[in-house]
Design a protein around this motif. Sequence first.
Motif, mmCIF file in Angstrom:
data_model
loop_
_atom_site.group_PDB
_atom_site.id
_atom_site.type_symbol
_atom_site.label_atom_id
_atom_site.label_comp_id
_atom_site.label_asym_id
_atom_site.label_seq_id
_atom_site.Cartn_x
_atom_site.Cartn_y
_atom_site.Cartn_z
ATOM 1 N N GLY A 67 32.609 -9.835 -34.410
ATOM 2 C CA GLY A 67 33.053 -10.737 -35.469
ATOM 3 C C GLY A 67 33.225 -10.068 -36.822
ATOM 4 O O GLY A 67 33.683 -10.700 -37.764
ATOM 5 N N TYR A 68 32.861 -8.778 -36.922
ATOM 6 C CA TYR A 68 32.945 -8.117 -38.224
ATOM 7 C C TYR A 68 34.316 -7.459 -38.411
ATOM 8 O O TYR A 68 35.090 -7.855 -39.286
ATOM 9 C CB TYR A 68 31.796 -7.110 -38.350
ATOM 10 C CG TYR A 68 31.462 -6.686 -39.781
ATOM 11 C CD1 TYR A 68 32.281 -7.025 -40.858
ATOM 12 C CD2 TYR A 68 30.311 -5.962 -40.058
ATOM 13 C CE1 TYR A 68 31.966 -6.635 -42.151
ATOM 14 C CE2 TYR A 68 29.981 -5.574 -41.366
ATOM 15 C CZ TYR A 68 30.825 -5.903 -42.405
ATOM 16 O OH TYR A 68 30.519 -5.527 -43.694
ATOM 17 N N HIS A 69 34.649 -6.446 -37.573
ATOM 18 C CA HIS A 69 35.930 -5.758 -37.742
ATOM 19 C C HIS A 69 36.819 -5.864 -36.506
ATOM 20 O O HIS A 69 37.817 -5.166 -36.393
ATOM 21 C CB HIS A 69 35.704 -4.281 -38.082
ATOM 22 C CG HIS A 69 34.910 -4.060 -39.335
ATOM 23 N ND1 HIS A 69 33.538 -3.905 -39.315
ATOM 24 C CD2 HIS A 69 35.277 -3.993 -40.652
ATOM 25 C CE1 HIS A 69 33.096 -3.742 -40.559
ATOM 26 N NE2 HIS A 69 34.119 -3.786 -41.387
ATOM 27 N N GLY A 84 44.088 -1.882 -35.665
ATOM 28 C CA GLY A 84 44.666 -0.918 -36.594
ATOM 29 C C GLY A 84 44.638 0.515 -36.105
ATOM 30 O O GLY A 84 45.167 1.406 -36.766
ATOM 31 N N SER B 156 39.315 -4.238 -43.467
ATOM 32 C CA SER B 156 39.811 -4.658 -42.151
ATOM 33 C C SER B 156 38.968 -5.816 -41.619
ATOM 34 O O SER B 156 39.353 -6.474 -40.655
ATOM 35 C CB SER B 156 39.789 -3.484 -41.162
ATOM 36 O OG SER B 156 38.465 -3.176 -40.768
ATOM 37 N N HIS B 157 37.818 -6.079 -42.267
ATOM 38 C CA HIS B 157 36.990 -7.205 -41.812
ATOM 39 C C HIS B 157 37.583 -8.552 -42.218
ATOM 40 O O HIS B 157 37.232 -9.587 -41.668
ATOM 41 C CB HIS B 157 35.558 -7.084 -42.376
ATOM 42 C CG HIS B 157 35.437 -7.424 -43.828
ATOM 43 N ND1 HIS B 157 35.530 -6.495 -44.834
ATOM 44 C CD2 HIS B 157 35.223 -8.612 -44.458
ATOM 45 C CE1 HIS B 157 35.377 -7.093 -46.009
ATOM 46 N NE2 HIS B 157 35.199 -8.371 -45.810
ATOM 47 N N PHE B 160 38.879 -11.029 -39.764
ATOM 48 C CA PHE B 160 37.929 -11.530 -38.774
ATOM 49 C C PHE B 160 36.871 -12.438 -39.395
ATOM 50 O O PHE B 160 36.709 -13.590 -39.006
ATOM 51 C CB PHE B 160 37.293 -10.351 -38.013
ATOM 52 C CG PHE B 160 38.349 -9.569 -37.272
ATOM 53 C CD1 PHE B 160 38.843 -10.034 -36.062
ATOM 54 C CD2 PHE B 160 38.917 -8.421 -37.815
ATOM 55 C CE1 PHE B 160 39.853 -9.354 -35.389
ATOM 56 C CE2 PHE B 160 39.933 -7.740 -37.160
ATOM 57 C CZ PHE B 160 40.404 -8.195 -35.944
ATOM 58 N N ILE B 161 36.168 -11.927 -40.408
ATOM 59 C CA ILE B 161 35.119 -12.749 -41.020
ATOM 60 C C ILE B 161 35.715 -13.918 -41.797
ATOM 61 O O ILE B 161 35.176 -15.008 -41.813
ATOM 62 C CB ILE B 161 34.245 -11.886 -41.976
ATOM 63 C CG1 ILE B 161 33.376 -10.923 -41.188
ATOM 64 C CG2 ILE B 161 33.390 -12.773 -42.870
ATOM 65 C CD1 ILE B 161 32.291 -10.251 -42.004
ATOM 66 N N ASP B 169 45.242 -11.619 -40.378
ATOM 67 C CA ASP B 169 45.236 -10.378 -39.600
ATOM 68 C C ASP B 169 46.207 -9.383 -40.235
ATOM 69 O O ASP B 169 47.409 -9.501 -40.108
ATOM 70 C CB ASP B 169 45.636 -10.666 -38.142
ATOM 71 C CG ASP B 169 45.480 -9.416 -37.275
ATOM 72 O OD1 ASP B 169 45.261 -8.324 -37.833
ATOM 73 O OD2 ASP B 169 45.582 -9.540 -36.050
ATOM 74 N N THR B 171 45.911 -6.057 -39.628
ATOM 75 C CA THR B 171 45.503 -4.808 -38.984
ATOM 76 C C THR B 171 46.679 -3.838 -38.846
ATOM 77 O O THR B 171 46.504 -2.700 -38.420
ATOM 78 C CB THR B 171 44.853 -5.079 -37.609
ATOM 79 O OG1 THR B 171 45.712 -5.904 -36.848
ATOM 80 C CG2 THR B 171 43.516 -5.760 -37.782
ATOM 81 N N MET B 294 26.975 -12.078 -42.202
ATOM 82 C CA MET B 294 27.221 -10.964 -41.274
ATOM 83 C C MET B 294 26.426 -9.721 -41.689
ATOM 84 O O MET B 294 25.821 -9.048 -40.852
ATOM 85 C CB MET B 294 28.715 -10.637 -41.225
ATOM 86 C CG MET B 294 29.057 -9.487 -40.299
ATOM 87 S SD MET B 294 28.622 -9.797 -38.543
ATOM 88 C CE MET B 294 30.016 -10.820 -38.018
#
Lengths: 337, 337, 337
Positions: A67-69, A84, B156-157, B160-161, B169, B171, B294
């Motif tokens: 759930g983080y990256h 990525g 990049s988180h 998602f977070i 997104d 990415t 997180m």
Amino acid sequence: MFARNCWYVAAQSSELSQAPLARTLLGEPVVLYRTQAGAAVALEDRCCHKRAPLHRGSVVGEMIRCGYHGFEFDSAGICVRIPGLDTIPDNARVCSYPVVERHRYIWIWMGDRSAADPALVPDFHTNDDAAWAYTGARLAVAADYMLVIENLLDLSHVGFIHANTIGSDDTSASIAWESTSDAVRGVRAAHDIETPPHNRRQGFGPRCDQQKIMTFLPCSHVTIDITTTERVPAGASQTAKGMHIMLLNSVTPETASSCHYFWSSTRDFAIDDPVVTEFFQSMTVRAFDEDRVMIEAQQRIIDRNPAAPTVTVLGDLGGVQARRRVAQRLLTETDAR
Amino acid sequence: MFARNCWYVAAQSSELSQAPLARTLLGEPVVLYRTQAGAAVALEDRCCHKRAPLHRGSVVGEMIRCGYHGFEFDSAGICVRIPGLDTIPDNARVCSYPVVERHRYIWIWMGDRSAADPALVPDFHTNDDAAWAYTGARLAVAADYMLVIENLLDLSHVGFIHANTIGSDDTSASIAWESTSDAVRGVRAAHDIETPPHNRRQGFGPRCDQQKIMTFLPCSHVTIDITTTERVPAGASQTAKGMHIMLLNSVTPETASSCHYFWSSTRDFAIDDPVVTEFFQSMTVRAFDEDRVMIEAQQRIIDRNPAAPTVTVLGDLGGVQARRRVAQRLLTETDAR
Amino acid sequence: MFARNCWYVAAQSSELSQAPLARTLLGEPVVLYRTQAGAAVALEDRCCHKRAPLHRGSVVGEMIRCGYHGFEFDSAGICVRIPGLDTIPDNARVCSYPVVERHRYIWIWMGDRSAADPALVPDFHTNDDAAWAYTGARLAVAADYMLVIENLLDLSHVGFIHANTIGSDDTSASIAWESTSDAVRGVRAAHDIETPPHNRRQGFGPRCDQQKIMTFLPCSHVTIDITTTERVPAGASQTAKGMHIMLLNSVTPETASSCHYFWSSTRDFAIDDPVVTEFFQSMTVRAFDEDRVMIEAQQRIIDRNPAAPTVTVLGDLGGVQARRRVAQRLLTETDAR
């Protein structure tokens, strides 16, 4: 430090879904879930990237996504996607643990994978055998799991802790112990004792005979086979009532001073009677909570002076043998490394 | 152990009054207050007499008086009164720390006093520049402050977070890093991505371009300069919407595993619109709390096995460089002693 | 580590009944109860069998029975019954501690039994002398007991912590200290000071004289004899009001950073007036809680850096002497082993 080459109960089957479940087992963070296809999976609950717990992520098809990256892992713990990035480093993986789903439980093997033989899962068939009725639950206990094992092997406590639920004073009982390489077994036989409260509530007369067979299966299981038979006055016309219960107990270490206690109380009578089922469920919940309170108090006293001496008597021999079996396993595993 | 020869944010200006404020900074107890004349003061929060915390005392004019036996200290930490005594021992004093009040913050220097140059306070002028609107808050995070710094440098988180707040997104974004002796800077550029939810709520169309410039200023600050531009269909008549945000983040260590996270989100548009201000305040509070949850979970997993290995990928390079800058500072300071 | 060859207060007499009371004293788990015959007993709160705390058991006649497996112990700590066993192992016993019940307290001796002379119990007769009225309570304090002792010996805190209850600014007071092998004594004399709030409420005029005699009785007791005399204008017709209070304070270590503070405030006037009794009880509860809050805050600051230096002034000399007395006792006891 725990023996690792054995099957522990990680969860009840009913606890697992696609919503990841965090559980500490043998001191390690584990995430448990089902893939979209329904298979049970157990992985290290620590992403290999920034060490976020995977249980805060989500199941996406057959993968779990952090759930983080957004790193994704398959059921073998191998990272199969990094958002990525086109190339995934070889060391991008987390531990996966063999699991078996059987007899209402998810069994986990946290030791040498090559030794994880599903045939070694204990026979807990009365949990889901059609000829038996099941009641059971999971109980969190803030104590060393061996204190629960000892509690289950020395049933002389029943007349004291459980005086108001399942117990009666059976201190006249005979006790016999036997050990094999695979198990430690005790037989506790009491004749003409006061009938325990719960048997009274099921219509038993005031006196009974009772036999309890306690079997320790290394490293974390104790089955207790209980037969209670009503005593009828000599020459009386009624038939003696009987009750046969099989208790299956699995106590999985969480940390050195806490554990997950999975228990079931199964019976081969009145199996379709919901009133009897509800009676056994609620009574056993209440009784085992009486154990929990005492065992946690015992742990706190032990913590204050772990070196305080103790006195060992006959009733403790099963526990002593069980500790030896576990210590022997641990020694063998350590030598093998 | 923390680098000490740098300015940390100790508090928001608005937190300080004549009522003493207790705060642990870099592991040390500090009391912060304003004298009657309004000057900000930071002292060791430990009376030199019986070690009572001074924050339980009261400000009396330009002095702070200990609430236990009434010792009084001036802004330099020198004891100027002991009730019942005519002569004050020379060693009756507590530590005082240089402070600067600027850009809505109280900045503190907990290292070598002679190096405490106010010119080294980072340029956070958008916090109180009339051409910018401010929103911001302080957030307590139960984690190593460097985990927050890493969070801010690897965006990049966000997809998602923050999928439901500020994220989308991205990415596909390109990332480029550059380092100087004073800063670490990354540029994250994403083209034709899904517009983040909060830009949608401000009237943006479904696709946008976004550039984020992350700058780490040793030892505890990360600014993020974000430009989001709506993509309009080729040949469409409308003008592309744009949004420019400057995020100023200061993360002050409280202990080795907790920190004070001061953030502001400043903007150069709609600066007098209270509805937009309220929108940014509440959205950012919500989004940064998602980070907090997180990061605290990550810290707990790290604590369970600080030696567990990790995998480093491109997005992490800013964090790696930032850690190096801090380690280098620490080494220099240690050598100097 | 605590001095053990001295009488500590274990409990108020009123706390003891046949329901076992668990209390940690000098770092050790102790169970306190009365036998059916009413005698006070103090035993190690740890069954010699599986280390369950005996306080979870029950008193049965003159015995206490463990609640886990039913072992029974007499008042000397000797196991006299093990359910199901005919022979009791010789080592089946727990520690018992000499106790004396006197002056509303249960006094315990946790050192060398042969030295436990009841004549060494301090003279606290005003607690239950018919010529005196008693108010008192037990207060749990999360701090080293010596911080409470120091608090009681340096009364210069009264004008600051207790400004709204029992205090007034008496920083003009003279202080004189004297030490003997058995006690440390200080006399604090203040002339023509502002009358403390509680004396005002009892009808005193605005100015008074006050003498306080603080006596430390090793290792854990401080008596404070307070005489307050109203000042009447020269030539005035009224008689000066006076008030004589004897405070008896016993501070028993629970752990190195917590203690049981037993206090009483006794008086030789208006001894049958319930309104005055209620006034002294509630005021002293409130005042001593003000101390507790400060002392606990002080302990937390000390814990953060136990090596932080301190400054000692005249008012501290009693505390310094008290610490020396205790250290000397400890040294003597250690040498004796």
